[in-house]
Design a protein around this motif. Structure first.
Motif, PDB file in Angstrom:
ATOM      1  N   ARG A   1      -4.078   1.255  17.805  1.00  0.00           N
ATOM      2  CA  ARG A   1      -4.638   1.064  16.463  1.00  0.00           C
ATOM      3  C   ARG A   1      -5.252  -0.325  16.315  1.00  0.00           C
TER       4      ARG A   1
ATOM      5  N   VAL B   1     -10.588   1.077  20.451  1.00  0.00           N
ATOM      6  CA  VAL B   1     -11.870   1.594  19.970  1.00  0.00           C
ATOM      7  C   VAL B   1     -12.790   1.920  21.149  1.00  0.00           C
TER       8      VAL B   1
ATOM      9  N   PHE C   1     -17.428   8.083  18.256  1.00  0.00           N
ATOM     10  CA  PHE C   1     -16.448   7.397  17.416  1.00  0.00           C
ATOM     11  C   PHE C   1     -16.208   8.157  16.123  1.00  0.00           C
TER      12      PHE C   1
ATOM     13  N   SER D   1     -13.928  11.102  16.451  1.00  0.00           N
ATOM     14  CA  SER D   1     -12.561  10.841  16.898  1.00  0.00           C
ATOM     15  C   SER D   1     -11.555  11.270  15.828  1.00  0.00           C
TER      16      SER D   1
ATOM     17  N   ALA E   1     -15.834   4.258  20.874  1.00  0.00           N
ATOM     18  CA  ALA E   1     -17.065   3.802  20.230  1.00  0.00           C
ATOM     19  C   ALA E   1     -18.060   3.225  21.224  1.00  0.00           C
TER      20      ALA E   1
ATOM     21  N   LEU F   1      -9.731   8.375  14.003  1.00  0.00           N
ATOM     22  CA  LEU F   1     -10.444   7.675  12.933  1.00  0.00           C
ATOM     23  C   LEU F   1     -10.182   8.332  11.591  1.00  0.00           C
TER      24      LEU F   1
ATOM     25  N   TRP G   1     -11.588   1.354  11.780  1.00  0.00           N
ATOM     26  CA  TRP G   1     -10.422   1.597  12.620  1.00  0.00           C
ATOM     27  C   TRP G   1      -9.176   0.896  12.086  1.00  0.00           C
ATOM     28  N   HIS G   2      -9.359  -0.277  11.491  1.00  0.00           N
ATOM     29  CA  HIS G   2      -8.226  -1.040  10.957  1.00  0.00           C
ATOM     30  C   HIS G   2      -7.898  -0.687   9.504  1.00  0.00           C
TER      31      HIS G   2
ATOM     32  N   VAL H   1     -17.166  -0.629  13.115  1.00  0.00           N
ATOM     33  CA  VAL H   1     -16.153   0.129  13.851  1.00  0.00           C
ATOM     34  C   VAL H   1     -14.757  -0.420  13.570  1.00  0.00           C
ATOM     35  N   LEU H   2     -14.603  -1.737  13.645  1.00  0.00           N
ATOM     36  CA  LEU H   2     -13.285  -2.337  13.436  1.00  0.00           C
ATOM     37  C   LEU H   2     -12.816  -2.181  11.995  1.00  0.00           C
TER      38      LEU H   2
END
Length: 285
Positions: free
Chosen positions: A228, A232, A255, A258, A235, A261, A178-179, A174-175
């Motif tokens: 940002r 999250v 998630f 989204s 998720a 994302l 997202w990053h 997820v990170l």
């Protein structure tokens, strides 16, 4: 195969040239384990009091040091990734090694993708492995400490190691997704800037945020950046107090649905394409 082999060796080169990528998280994991060892002084007496609590509170208290270690490792990995991205394409122009690397049969696309894979794939995988190994060692150590008092089984009954592993794997994925726009933007700056790369990365953001707050009394830029970095929530199905108690609270479908994302991934892809073009045309500093 002609593209996979240069890509694989390019990723290896990044590790050879940037030992901080693995030394930083390893040092943090070692210090985290030693801090846990010191905290186990007097653990048997505290564990008796903990077991008198409600099952959910007892589990949260037992899992707290393991969760803290995981969060510290994730934060360390993110910081290492940020500094790596800023230096990835800038340093090879600064020390003029770009002339040598461009003489090799490795395309600019392969080079940029190899550098982008470090924060997006390699560092999350390394963090997952380090966290899992360190948590397992912590689990064994607490068992040894509690064994003389007959409470060794309390940790194993409350701390669900497999659930923790699944949660860490999910969180790393997820990170990383997202990053991705953050890493893409920093790599673009690394390919574009001629000097003062850190100022270009951070100063404009602070200036714009300060100007917005002074001129319009709003905080849209600051809130966007915070979202940002840590936004999250989609998720996870968080509890009433923002707690995660089981893997049933993971929400991969929400998630993936989204809009933030996918907009972020599109922005990251555009930044990487621009970084490829800049590297192709940039000269040494």
């Amino acid at each position: 195969m002609s593209e996979i082999r240069p890509f694989r060796w390019s990723v290896r080169r990044e590790f050879w040239e940037n030992r901080t990528l693995y030394l930083g998280p390893i040092i943090v994991a070692v210090f985290g384990f030693f801090a846990f060892m010191l905290s186990t002084v007097g653990m048997p007496a505290r564990r008796r009091a903990t077991m008198l609590l409600e099952p959910a509170k007892a589990r949260a208290a037992i899992e707290a040091p393991y969760d803290a270690l995981a969060m510290v490792l994730i934060a360390t990995s993110f910081i290492v990734a940020v500094f790596y991205c800023l230096d990835a394409l800038y340093s090879e122009r600064r020390d003029r090694s770009i002339l040598f690397w461009k003489s090799l049969p490795v395309s600019d696309v392969t080079t940029v993708l190899a550098k982008a894979s470090i924060p997006a794939l390699v560092l999350p995988a390394l963090t997952l492995v380090l966290a899992t190994i360190t948590q397992f060692i912590m689990l064994l150590w607490s068992t040894l400490v509690l064994l003389p008092s007959g409470q060794a089984a309390t940790t194993w009954s409350r701390f669900h190691f497999l659930d923790q592993l699944v949660f860490m794997l999910y969180l790393q994925i997820v990170l990383a997704l997202w990053h991705a726009p953050i890493y893409g933007w920093l790599l673009l700056l690394s390919a574009w800037a001629r000097r003062a790369i850190f100022l270009w990365a951070f100063l404009p953001i602070f200036v714009l945020s300060f100007f917005e707050q002074m001129a319009f009394r709003t905080k849209f830029i600051a809130l966007f950046l915070r979202d940002r970095l840590i936004g999250v929530e989609s998720a996870f199905a968080l509890g009433p107090k923002g707690q995660l108690q089981s893997i049933s609270q993971l929400r991969p479908g929400a998630f993936l649905a989204s809009p933030g994302l996918w907009l972020g991934l599109i922005f990251a892809a555009a930044c990487l394409l621009a970084a490829v073009r800049l590297r192709r045309n940039r000269e040494p500093i």
